[in-house]
Design a protein around this motif. Structure first.
Motif, PDB file in Angstrom:
ATOM      1  N   UNK A  14       0.740  -1.184   0.097  1.00 41.08           N
ATOM      2  CA  UNK A  14      -0.051   0.039  -0.096  1.00 41.08           C
ATOM      3  C   UNK A  14       0.994   1.288   0.044  1.00 41.08           C
ATOM      4  N   UNK A  15       0.126   2.303  -0.261  1.00 42.29           N
ATOM      5  CA  UNK A  15       0.879   3.533  -0.121  1.00 42.29           C
ATOM      6  C   UNK A  15       1.985   4.023  -1.458  1.00 42.29           C
ATOM      7  N   UNK A 275      -8.356   2.365  -0.373  1.00 42.05           N
ATOM      8  CA  UNK A 275      -7.788   1.341   0.533  1.00 42.05           C
ATOM      9  C   UNK A 275      -6.375   0.813  -0.084  1.00 42.05           C
ATOM     10  N   UNK A 276      -6.187   0.630  -1.497  1.00 41.31           N
ATOM     11  CA  UNK A 276      -5.187   0.273  -2.197  1.00 41.31           C
ATOM     12  C   UNK A 276      -3.911   1.175  -2.121  1.00 41.31           C
ATOM     13  N   UNK A 277      -4.050   2.407  -1.648  1.00 47.30           N
ATOM     14  CA  UNK A 277      -3.404   3.349  -1.847  1.00 47.30           C
ATOM     15  C   UNK A 277      -2.955   3.796  -0.361  1.00 47.30           C
ATOM     16  N   UNK A 278      -3.306   3.047   0.323  1.00 57.10           N
ATOM     17  CA  UNK A 278      -3.123   3.362   1.873  1.00 57.10           C
ATOM     18  C   UNK A 278      -3.785   4.675   2.572  1.00 57.10           C
ATOM     19  N   UNK A 279      -4.889   5.102   2.015  1.00 62.17           N
ATOM     20  CA  UNK A 279      -5.481   6.158   2.438  1.00 62.17           C
ATOM     21  C   UNK A 279      -6.626   6.016   3.515  1.00 62.17           C
ATOM     22  N   UNK A 281      -7.120   3.914   6.988  1.00 63.04           N
ATOM     23  CA  UNK A 281      -6.523   3.489   8.155  1.00 63.04           C
ATOM     24  C   UNK A 281      -6.745   1.862   8.157  1.00 63.04           C
ATOM     25  N   UNK A 282      -5.922   0.942   8.240  1.00 62.31           N
ATOM     26  CA  UNK A 282      -6.049  -0.319   8.388  1.00 62.31           C
ATOM     27  C   UNK A 282      -6.940  -1.139   9.550  1.00 62.31           C
ATOM     28  N   UNK A 283      -6.897  -0.190  10.446  1.00 66.06           N
ATOM     29  CA  UNK A 283      -8.100  -0.551  11.592  1.00 66.06           C
ATOM     30  C   UNK A 283      -9.577  -0.281  10.920  1.00 66.06           C
ATOM     31  N   UNK A 284      -9.836   0.589  10.015  1.00 63.72           N
ATOM     32  CA  UNK A 284     -11.009   0.773   9.459  1.00 63.72           C
ATOM     33  C   UNK A 284     -11.407  -0.250   8.217  1.00 63.72           C
ATOM     34  N   UNK A 285     -10.440  -0.774   7.736  1.00 56.49           N
ATOM     35  CA  UNK A 285     -10.344  -1.723   6.814  1.00 56.49           C
ATOM     36  C   UNK A 285     -10.793  -3.036   7.369  1.00 56.49           C
ATOM     37  N   UNK A 286     -10.151  -3.241   8.674  1.00 54.41           N
ATOM     38  CA  UNK A 286     -10.510  -4.516   9.172  1.00 54.41           C
ATOM     39  C   UNK A 286     -11.932  -4.447   9.826  1.00 54.41           C
ATOM     40  N   UNK A 287     -12.422  -3.216  10.526  1.00 54.74           N
ATOM     41  CA  UNK A 287     -13.494  -3.127  10.942  1.00 54.74           C
ATOM     42  C   UNK A 287     -14.585  -3.384   9.978  1.00 54.74           C
ATOM     43  N   UNK A 288     -14.408  -2.820   8.898  1.00 50.39           N
ATOM     44  CA  UNK A 288     -15.559  -2.965   7.724  1.00 50.39           C
ATOM     45  C   UNK A 288     -15.728  -4.523   7.299  1.00 50.39           C
TER      46      UNK A 288
END
Length: 309
Positions: A14-15, A275-279, A281-288
């Motif tokens: 990412x990023x 999500x792919x670009x790291x914009x 937060x991973x915590x939000x990705x996991x929560x979703x």
């Protein structure tokens, strides 16, 4: 893989400031919308970083909207392809998500990602092991009407409620059990009222008439009853009817909201790109993803009640 291990693996992919090659798999109505949005990204949005490299179809089409057709093998094997958008019928979601994750690609897929909760958890574990984003589209949460409904419900104490959805008949072989093809309604209720428990469910079917009616009963964390009815038949028009009782009053209609300038599929595509670009937060990705899997778990429990009956 543990969450910390997934986070570490995902951070490496990412990023990036480079363009990310992407393919669309399936050229139905939604597939064509996805191609359109990829070719016409919102200015200054994350979608501008996605480079459409082609589309995959079981039909021979040569090109769609000037985007070339490539084979499934090419899409899976090409190092230029970093991501795929799966726009196929429900019964094929699991197979194609698995193929692209195993090939080391990020995946966006229409809901439901699989037609069983067990398969969905396996796909999430595979994405984690590969350090890849697995994004299940949830456009039902992005409509202007739903956003207005959520604002109306926010902060109110639910006493009881019903959500009744009607729509045309479905081919169960292609779309799966009603609790899975109708996962968007479960997603609505969980997003509005938090974690739910299934208390009972029944399914009425008239196969000759191509009619089906699923009735599922839930309880909220505060033991308030919620009912979801999913009714399908040849003569039924698409519609959502609500009846939510709160301490402060009753909400009987989904509130109207002004049309938004950005379509729901573009909103979803931009979220995937972010999500792919790291914009995101991973915590939000996991929560979703936890929300997605929780809803699929509820769908599986509903199926279990119906089969027992």
């Amino acid at each position: 893989m543990s969450l910390s291990g997934w986070v570490e693996a995902l951070q490496h992919s990412r990023g990036t400031s480079k363009m990310l090659g992407i393919v669309v798999v399936g050229i139905g109505i939604v597939g064509k919308v996805r191609i359109r949005d990829l070719l016409n990204p919102l200015p200054s949005s994350a979608v501008e970083k996605l480079k459409p490299l082609g589309f995959v179809s079981r039909q021979t089409l040569s090109s769609v909207l000037q985007l070339k057709q490539i084979s499934l093998g090419e899409a899976l094997e090409s190092s230029e392809v970093q991501a795929a958008i799966i726009c196929l019928e429900n019964q094929l979601h699991e197979e194609y998500v698995r193929k692209f994750l195993e090939a080391g690609k990020h995946v966006c897929v229409e809901y439901p990602m699989a037609l069983s909760a067990a398969a969905a958890h396996e796909l999430w574990d595979l994405a984690a092991a590969k350090g890849k984003i697995l994004h299940e589209e949830h456009i039902e949460l992005l409509t202007a009407d739903y956003k207005q409904l959520k604002r109306e419900v926010s902060g109110k104490e639910l006493l009881k409620g019903t959500l009744h959805f009607t729509g045309s008949a479905l081919d169960k072989q292609r779309t799966g059990f009603l609790a899975f093809s109708g996962i968007a309604r479960i997603s609505w209720l969980v997003d509005l009222f938090g974690e739910l428990t299934v208390t009972s469910a029944t399914l009425e079917e008239q196969q000759n008439e191509r009619y089906s009616k699923l009735t599922a009963h839930f309880q909220t964390k505060t033991n308030r009853p919620l009912t979801w009815i999913e009714e399908r038949g040849p003569d039924l028009k698409r519609g959502k009817n609500i009846n939510f009782h709160f301490e402060c009053g009753i909400l009987e209609h989904i509130p109207d909201a002004p049309k938004e300038n950005v379509g729901i599929f573009m909103q979803d595509l931009n979220l995937f790109a972010q999500k792919l670009l790291g914009e995101v937060p991973l915590e939000h990705v996991n929560s979703e993803m936890k929300h997605t899997l929780f809803c699929l778990d509820l769908a599986e429990k509903i199926r279990g009640f119906c089969e027992a009956n």
